[in-house]
Design a protein around this motif. Sequence first.
Motif, PDB file in Angstrom:
ATOM      1  N   ASP A 191       3.638   0.511   0.534  1.00 49.50           N
ATOM      2  CA  ASP A 191       4.167   0.106   1.855  1.00 49.50           C
ATOM      3  C   ASP A 191       3.175  -0.805   2.573  1.00 49.50           C
ATOM      4  O   ASP A 191       3.544  -1.831   3.153  1.00 49.50           O
ATOM      5  N   GLU A 192       1.877  -0.413   2.525  1.00 54.97           N
ATOM      6  CA  GLU A 192       0.833  -1.199   3.181  1.00 54.97           C
ATOM      7  C   GLU A 192       0.746  -2.595   2.573  1.00 54.97           C
ATOM      8  O   GLU A 192       0.631  -3.594   3.275  1.00 54.97           O
ATOM      9  N   GLU A 193       0.846  -2.625   1.281  1.00 55.11           N
ATOM     10  CA  GLU A 193       0.751  -3.896   0.541  1.00 55.11           C
ATOM     11  C   GLU A 193       1.914  -4.818   0.927  1.00 55.11           C
ATOM     12  O   GLU A 193       1.727  -6.014   1.192  1.00 55.11           O
ATOM     13  N   LEU A 194       3.124  -4.229   1.014  1.00 51.32           N
ATOM     14  CA  LEU A 194       4.315  -5.011   1.353  1.00 51.32           C
ATOM     15  C   LEU A 194       4.234  -5.521   2.803  1.00 51.32           C
ATOM     16  O   LEU A 194       4.621  -6.658   3.102  1.00 51.32           O
ATOM     17  N   ALA A 195       3.714  -4.621   3.703  1.00 51.20           N
ATOM     18  CA  ALA A 195       3.582  -4.997   5.104  1.00 51.20           C
ATOM     19  C   ALA A 195       2.620  -6.183   5.236  1.00 51.20           C
ATOM     20  O   ALA A 195       2.878  -7.132   5.987  1.00 51.20           O
ATOM     21  N   ARG A 196       1.539  -6.143   4.488  1.00 52.29           N
ATOM     22  CA  ARG A 196       0.550  -7.250   4.511  1.00 52.29           C
ATOM     23  C   ARG A 196       1.199  -8.531   4.000  1.00 52.29           C
ATOM     24  O   ARG A 196       0.994  -9.615   4.511  1.00 52.29           O
ATOM     25  N   TYR A 197       2.051  -8.396   3.019  1.00 58.04           N
ATOM     26  CA  TYR A 197       2.720  -9.552   2.422  1.00 58.04           C
ATOM     27  C   TYR A 197       3.694 -10.190   3.422  1.00 58.04           C
ATOM     28  O   TYR A 197       3.774 -11.401   3.548  1.00 58.04           O
ATOM     29  N   ASP A 198       4.420  -9.258   4.151  1.00 55.92           N
ATOM     30  CA  ASP A 198       5.394  -9.755   5.140  1.00 55.92           C
ATOM     31  C   ASP A 198       4.686 -10.472   6.298  1.00 55.92           C
ATOM     32  O   ASP A 198       5.181 -11.470   6.832  1.00 55.92           O
TER      33      ASP A 198
END
Lengths: 152, 183
Positions: free
Chosen positions: A144-151
């Motif tokens: 989730d953290e990784e995806l949030a950083r990507y967004d």
Amino acid sequence: MSIRRFALLLLALVFAAPAAASELHPTLPELEHEVMCPTCHTLLELSHAPVAERMRVFIRARIARGETKSEITSQLVSEFGEGVLAAPPTRGFGLLAWLLPIAGLLAAAAVVAIVARHWRRLAVRDDASGAHGRLAPALERALDEELARYDA
Amino acid sequence: MTWWRPAVQGIAVTLIAVLLVLLAWRLIDDGRGNGLAKAVAAGRTPVAPDFRLPRLDAAGTLGLSSLRGKVVLLNFWASWCVPCKQEAPRLEAAWRRWRAHGVVVVGLDAQDFRTDAGRFLQRHGITYPNVHDGPGDVLGRYGVSGFPETWFVSRSGKLVVEHVDGPLTSGQIDRDLRRASRE
């Protein structure tokens, strides 16, 4: 008689006729393929040892006299013992050589069946608990953290 | 761990153990005859493996242990063996020379047709005792790998002289029988 029964009877006759002919009128090559040379421990057909040549003379003489395959092989067994037969006998200790491979196959099949059943049961249990396909919480959080950083 | 896993592992280990024992037994059994030759060559006197086999020259059987108290020249032969034909008259002559001195020549015909062996004895005028071992069961126990081959057994039933591969000469027979008689 049904067609199926007739076909089975015909099939049995097709296989039984050559076997009966071979028993009643054996040939030297047939017997050479079923008998061992006692000194070199190879099939008689492959041996040129003196005793093998003598055995061929013995077999030819018995065939000429009209003896059956069983009669000839039993005489060879009485001279040289059961080790002269290429295939072990289907009785006594020799029977083990026939039964052990079958027993081994059955045991292997049983082990495979037990293991397969166990795996299937594990899979069903996983499906029922809903654990199938779910990530570990720590991994899910990291993702989730990784995806949030990507967004962002 | 589930219930079947130790059971399967146990069966597999047992099977491997049984196969290893069979392999070891086979190797030991095969090497036993060769061990005799090595022991005698090293100066030891192992006990001659006993046997009881049907006689070729008479009815009944003959056992090696029944000849205790006599020196035995044990000759392995077969009717189809060419060198055995050359050796047979020498053995017969030795039997006639030595029988009054407590020596017995014993022929052990193996891997041979009984009728062929009987004809061989008649053709060569053999009068010493002969036994028949069609399957050749005794050969492995003495490490016999070809014919003729001869062992010398002392009065106490021990192998005392190195065995001879190939046909014996008359000189060899007398020399080795003298040695065996002294033991």
